[in-house]
Design an enzyme around this catalytic site. Structure first.
Site, PDB file in Angstrom:
ATOM      1  N   PHE A 145      49.263   2.025  -7.565  1.00 42.56           N
ATOM      2  CA  PHE A 145      48.303   2.538  -8.719  1.00 42.56           C
ATOM      3  C   PHE A 145      47.578   3.732  -7.866  1.00 42.56           C
ATOM      4  O   PHE A 145      46.779   3.379  -7.281  1.00 42.56           O
ATOM      5  CB  PHE A 145      47.435   1.533  -8.971  1.00 42.56           C
ATOM      6  CG  PHE A 145      46.512   1.793 -10.259  1.00 42.56           C
ATOM      7  CD1 PHE A 145      46.730   1.698 -11.464  1.00 42.56           C
ATOM      8  CD2 PHE A 145      45.091   2.158  -9.875  1.00 42.56           C
ATOM      9  CE1 PHE A 145      45.704   1.817 -12.429  1.00 42.56           C
ATOM     10  CE2 PHE A 145      44.127   2.209 -10.664  1.00 42.56           C
ATOM     11  CZ  PHE A 145      44.715   2.225 -12.117  1.00 42.56           C
ATOM     12  N   GLY A 146      47.739   4.938  -8.259  1.00 41.22           N
ATOM     13  CA  GLY A 146      47.040   6.016  -7.799  1.00 41.22           C
ATOM     14  C   GLY A 146      45.948   6.594  -8.538  1.00 41.22           C
ATOM     15  O   GLY A 146      46.045   7.308  -9.330  1.00 41.22           O
ATOM     16  N   ARG A 172      46.500 -11.645  -2.011  1.00 40.61           N
ATOM     17  CA  ARG A 172      46.138 -11.310  -3.551  1.00 40.61           C
ATOM     18  C   ARG A 172      46.051  -9.769  -3.842  1.00 40.61           C
ATOM     19  O   ARG A 172      46.586  -9.584  -5.036  1.00 40.61           O
ATOM     20  CB  ARG A 172      44.756 -11.875  -3.427  1.00 40.61           C
ATOM     21  CG  ARG A 172      44.298 -12.293  -5.078  1.00 40.61           C
ATOM     22  CD  ARG A 172      43.668 -11.285  -5.711  1.00 40.61           C
ATOM     23  NE  ARG A 172      42.532 -10.784  -4.725  1.00 40.61           N
ATOM     24  CZ  ARG A 172      42.335  -9.279  -4.756  1.00 40.61           C
ATOM     25  NH1 ARG A 172      42.871  -8.635  -5.489  1.00 40.61           N
ATOM     26  NH2 ARG A 172      41.226  -9.059  -4.017  1.00 40.61           N
ATOM     27  N   ALA A 189      42.322  -6.167 -12.957  1.00 44.74           N
ATOM     28  CA  ALA A 189      42.406  -6.645 -11.538  1.00 44.74           C
ATOM     29  C   ALA A 189      41.190  -7.185 -10.901  1.00 44.74           C
ATOM     30  O   ALA A 189      41.071  -8.126 -10.047  1.00 44.74           O
ATOM     31  CB  ALA A 189      42.674  -5.401 -10.666  1.00 44.74           C
ATOM     32  N   CYS A 206      42.912  -1.276 -16.887  1.00 45.98           N
ATOM     33  CA  CYS A 206      43.530  -1.758 -15.440  1.00 45.98           C
ATOM     34  C   CYS A 206      42.922  -2.436 -14.465  1.00 45.98           C
ATOM     35  O   CYS A 206      42.840  -3.538 -14.050  1.00 45.98           O
ATOM     36  CB  CYS A 206      44.620  -0.869 -14.985  1.00 45.98           C
ATOM     37  SG  CYS A 206      45.645   0.205 -16.254  1.00 45.98           S
ATOM     38  N   GLU A 216      37.961  -1.379  -6.738  1.00 41.00           N
ATOM     39  CA  GLU A 216      37.708  -1.824  -7.925  1.00 41.00           C
ATOM     40  C   GLU A 216      36.306  -1.846  -8.516  1.00 41.00           C
ATOM     41  O   GLU A 216      35.811  -2.588  -9.190  1.00 41.00           O
ATOM     42  CB  GLU A 216      38.309  -3.340  -7.966  1.00 41.00           C
ATOM     43  CG  GLU A 216      39.683  -3.560  -7.235  1.00 41.00           C
ATOM     44  CD  GLU A 216      40.894  -3.270  -8.310  1.00 41.00           C
ATOM     45  OE1 GLU A 216      40.575  -3.096  -9.296  1.00 41.00           O
ATOM     46  OE2 GLU A 216      42.049  -3.361  -7.603  1.00 41.00           O
ATOM     47  N   GLY A 217      35.654  -0.661  -7.782  1.00 42.39           N
ATOM     48  CA  GLY A 217      34.028  -0.560  -8.393  1.00 42.39           C
ATOM     49  C   GLY A 217      33.342  -0.858  -7.414  1.00 42.39           C
ATOM     50  O   GLY A 217      33.354  -2.508  -7.149  1.00 42.39           O
ATOM     51  N   THR A 218      32.593  -0.315  -6.742  1.00 38.72           N
ATOM     52  CA  THR A 218      31.657  -0.781  -5.347  1.00 38.72           C
ATOM     53  C   THR A 218      30.622  -1.836  -6.287  1.00 38.72           C
ATOM     54  O   THR A 218      30.232  -2.067  -7.641  1.00 38.72           O
ATOM     55  CB  THR A 218      31.083   0.245  -4.775  1.00 38.72           C
ATOM     56  OG1 THR A 218      29.973   0.684  -5.770  1.00 38.72           O
ATOM     57  CG2 THR A 218      32.034   1.248  -4.187  1.00 38.72           C
TER      58      THR A 218
HETATM   59  C1  LIG Z   1      41.926  -1.230   1.545  1.00 43.25           C
HETATM   60  C2  LIG Z   1      41.540  -0.383   0.343  1.00 43.25           C
HETATM   61  C3  LIG Z   1      42.727  -0.398  -0.920  1.00 43.25           C
HETATM   62  C4  LIG Z   1      42.318   0.380  -1.993  1.00 43.25           C
HETATM   63  N1  LIG Z   1      43.526   0.392  -2.987  1.00 43.25           N
HETATM   64  C5  LIG Z   1      43.174   1.404  -3.953  1.00 43.25           C
HETATM   65  C6  LIG Z   1      44.401   1.486  -4.984  1.00 43.25           C
HETATM   66  O1  LIG Z   1      45.435   0.745  -4.868  1.00 43.25           O
HETATM   67  N2  LIG Z   1      44.264   2.358  -5.866  1.00 43.25           N
HETATM   68  C7  LIG Z   1      43.066   3.320  -6.037  1.00 43.25           C
HETATM   69  O2  LIG Z   1      43.189   4.044  -6.827  1.00 43.25           O
HETATM   70  N3  LIG Z   1      42.012   3.174  -5.128  1.00 43.25           N
HETATM   71  C8  LIG Z   1      42.252   1.948  -4.220  1.00 43.25           C
HETATM   72  N4  LIG Z   1      41.172   2.017  -3.184  1.00 43.25           N
HETATM   73  C9  LIG Z   1      39.962   2.864  -3.379  1.00 43.25           C
HETATM   74  C10 LIG Z   1      38.672   2.305  -3.898  1.00 43.25           C
HETATM   75  O3  LIG Z   1      38.933   1.914  -5.363  1.00 43.25           O
HETATM   76  C11 LIG Z   1      37.384   3.342  -3.600  1.00 43.25           C
HETATM   77  O4  LIG Z   1      37.401   3.402  -2.328  1.00 43.25           O
HETATM   78  C12 LIG Z   1      36.347   2.892  -4.388  1.00 43.25           C
HETATM   79  O5  LIG Z   1      36.425   3.190  -5.644  1.00 43.25           O
HETATM   80  C13 LIG Z   1      34.931   3.697  -3.704  1.00 43.25           C
HETATM   81  O6  LIG Z   1      35.313   4.902  -3.797  1.00 43.25           O
HETATM   82  P1  LIG Z   1      34.782   5.908  -2.325  1.00 43.25           P
HETATM   83  O7  LIG Z   1      35.454   5.097  -1.320  1.00 43.25           O
HETATM   84  O8  LIG Z   1      35.418   7.078  -2.754  1.00 43.25           O
HETATM   85  O9  LIG Z   1      33.352   5.667  -2.050  1.00 43.25           O
HETATM   86  P2  LIG Z   1      32.047   6.655  -2.847  1.00 43.25           P
HETATM   87  O10 LIG Z   1      32.507   6.705  -4.458  1.00 43.25           O
HETATM   88  O11 LIG Z   1      32.113   7.975  -2.195  1.00 43.25           O
HETATM   89  O12 LIG Z   1      30.897   5.786  -2.713  1.00 43.25           O
HETATM   90  C14 LIG Z   1      30.408   5.597  -1.307  1.00 43.25           C
HETATM   91  C15 LIG Z   1      29.031   4.954  -1.713  1.00 43.25           C
HETATM   92  O13 LIG Z   1      28.112   5.525  -2.472  1.00 43.25           O
HETATM   93  C16 LIG Z   1      27.811   4.598  -3.557  1.00 43.25           C
HETATM   94  N5  LIG Z   1      27.776   5.319  -4.927  1.00 43.25           N
HETATM   95  C17 LIG Z   1      28.545   6.231  -5.534  1.00 43.25           C
HETATM   96  N6  LIG Z   1      27.816   6.621  -6.811  1.00 43.25           N
HETATM   97  C18 LIG Z   1      26.865   6.045  -7.000  1.00 43.25           C
HETATM   98  C19 LIG Z   1      25.815   6.205  -7.766  1.00 43.25           C
HETATM   99  N7  LIG Z   1      25.787   6.599  -9.071  1.00 43.25           N
HETATM  100  N8  LIG Z   1      24.669   5.342  -7.702  1.00 43.25           N
HETATM  101  C20 LIG Z   1      24.657   4.729  -6.428  1.00 43.25           C
HETATM  102  N9  LIG Z   1      25.424   4.560  -5.567  1.00 43.25           N
HETATM  103  C21 LIG Z   1      26.658   5.176  -5.609  1.00 43.25           C
HETATM  104  C22 LIG Z   1      28.984   3.784  -3.804  1.00 43.25           C
HETATM  105  O14 LIG Z   1      28.658   2.626  -4.273  1.00 43.25           O
HETATM  106  C23 LIG Z   1      29.251   3.356  -2.110  1.00 43.25           C
HETATM  107  O15 LIG Z   1      28.450   2.357  -1.709  1.00 43.25           O
HETATM  108  C24 LIG Z   1      41.318   1.062  -2.068  1.00 43.25           C
HETATM  109  C25 LIG Z   1      40.337   1.133  -0.978  1.00 43.25           C
HETATM  110  C26 LIG Z   1      40.555   0.430   0.077  1.00 43.25           C
HETATM  111  C27 LIG Z   1      39.539   0.153   1.110  1.00 43.25           C
END
Ligand SMILES: Cc1cc2nc3c(=O)[nH]c(=O)nc-3n(C[C@H](O)[C@H](O)[C@H](O)COP(=O)(O)OP(=O)(O)OC[C@H]3O[C@@H](n4cnc5c(N)ncnc54)[C@H](O)[C@@H]3O)c2cc1C
Length: 386
Positions: free
Chosen positions: A131-132, A92, A244, A240, A365-367
């Site tokens: 998508f970077g 997916r 997704a 975008c 896609e947003g935690t």
């Molecule tokens: C297998 C995989 C595929 C992916 N594919 C893509 C892709 O194709 N393109 C792309 O651009 N990205 C991609 N990503 C990246 C993904 O979108 C990011 O990992 C995600 O946005 C979270 O960013 P981070 O990992 O840096 O975590 P961080 O932002 O460092 O967050 C770490 C923790 O802190 C929490 N946190 C952060 N800010 C706050 C706040 N203000 N208040 C409370 N809690 C907070 C978060 O919720 C999380 O629990 C992918 C990730 C994975 C694992």
């Protein structure tokens, strides 16, 4: 086996054409994908051989109009995502990245020339996109991105690093988001361009049947016509992601359905203390909770899809549905794992593969925390992001 889990006659809310789309994708997943997924998961590879078949099914950019895309509804796209993720979240993700994260921005923000040049090839799976947006230091807060693009005559020169990029190593075209003097802009970067390098990220314990990469852009020069003219600021990439995320709302239901079915079948067959474990109250409670959450998630997804088809779905509605359906799908997977006992940790059953994948889906896609804050801001009027 019935085509889907449907305790609440939710199929009655679907048209015949919508059910037909689901059946078609479902058959492909059962016959062509499930027999090969475990091997790929174990090896840590994506089955590229299914790409032409996915293209024939019309799932790339399925809900976009024209330029070779199927032009179907959002509900149909959602049902397709559900079936694909019943196979594996990696499958997916491949389709989401291609359609929602790469074709969508070209379709929405691209010039006519960009649309003609890329979209028909992407719909046919002949050009793969990535998508970077995420960077090593900026994930949840992409507004801080360090990647820069500067004008040099008739070109843009891009420098920076993107990390965790799905399909990075197999992509022909990268949509790269970079900061310019006028704010964040999107660029179409052919991955063969000098100064562009993709390095695959290994040792993943989740999304193993999906390629994930780091992108390094070292003085990558692209002509001015490669900028997406309609995308201004962070709104571009965020729109975008919204597309997704909508696919994820449906997709994770597929993963949950696979886990529920596996656990139900196992519980009926597995005998302990002279009775099938499905006959014990504690097991039944788990199964009932799983089915209840799947059913609630299905209703949320159908209504969200209808709203999206009417142009009424809001970003925070999508946030709420992503937050709920991923969280509950993960809980379903974890409960299912316990029912399978020791077998639950084996790749011979789909449960732990899905469970591990859903850990990624919870984050990308947003935690779940970020979606909680988005809905929290909407209902209180107070931002708690900082
Ligand atoms: C297998 C995989 C595929 C992916 N594919 C893509 C892709 O194709 N393109 C792309 O651009 N990205 C991609 N990503 C990246 C993904 O979108 C990011 O990992 C995600 O946005 C979270 O960013 P981070 O990992 O840096 O975590 P961080 O932002 O460092 O967050 C770490 C923790 O802190 C929490 N946190 C952060 N800010 C706050 C706040 N203000 N208040 C409370 N809690 C907070 C978060 O919720 C999380 O629990 C992918 C990730 C994975 C694992």
């Amino acid at each position: 086996m019935p085509e889907t889990v449907d305790f609440y006659r939710i199929d009655d809310l679907l048209t015949e054409e919508e059910r037909l789309v689901r059946s078609t994708v479902s058959r492909f997943v059962d016959e062509r994908f499930l027999p090969i997924v475990t091997d790929h998961y174990e090896r840590g590879s994506f089955p590229m051989e299914v790409v032409p078949e996915l293209a024939r099914l019309g799932v790339f950019g399925m809900h976009l109009q024209g330029y070779g895309a199927a032009g179907l509804s959002n509900v149909m796209y959602g049902l397709a995502c559900q079936e694909l993720e019943r196979g594996d979240s990696g499958l997916r993700s491949f389709v989401s990245v291609q359609g929602s994260l790469c074709m969508f921005p070209i379709h929405r923000y691209g010039s006519e020339e960009q649309k003609q040049r890329w979209l028909p090839f992407m719909a046919r799976g002949e050009v793969i996109g990535c998508f970077g947006l995420t960077e090593p230091e900026f994930g949840s807060n992409p507004a801080g991105m360090a990647t820069r693009a500067r004008r040099d005559g008739g070109d843009w020169v891009i420098n920076g690093t993107k990390r965790w990029i799905t399909n990075g190593n197999i992509a022909h075209l990268a949509i790269v988001w970079a900061r310019t003097e006028d704010g964040i802009r999107g660029f179409l970067v052919e991955t063969g361009t000098k100064g562009f390098e993709a390095r695959e990220i290994h040792h993943k314990l989740s999304m193993r049947a999906s390629v994930t990469s780091e992108l390094i852009l070292d003085d990558v020069r692209v002509p001015a016509r490669n900028e997406l003219p309609g995308a201004q600021g962070l709104k571009g990439p965020l729109s975008c992601l919204n597309e997704a995320r909508y696919g994820i709302v449906w997709g994770v239901l597929g993963a949950a359905i696979a886990c529920y079915r596996s656990a139900l079948e196992y519980a009926k067959a597995r005998v302990q203390f002279d009775r099938p474990i499905a006959g014990y109250q504690l097991t039944q409670e788990k199964l009932v909770n799983m089915l209840t959450e799947i059913t609630k998630g299905q209703l949320l997804a159908v209504q969200l899809g209808r709203l999206k088809d009417q142009g009424k779905a809001t970003a925070t509605q999508i946030s709420m549905a992503k937050l709920n359906n991923v969280r509950e799908a993960l809980q379903v997977a974890r409960e299912a794992r316990t029912i399978l006992g020791a077998n639950g940790i084996s790749l011979e059953y789909p449960v732990m593969r899905h469970m591990n994948n859903l850990e990624t889906v919870l984050t990308y896609e947003g935690t779940s925390e970020i979606h909680t804050l988005a809905v929290g801001e909407e209902i209180t009027g107070l931002s708690a992001f900082k």
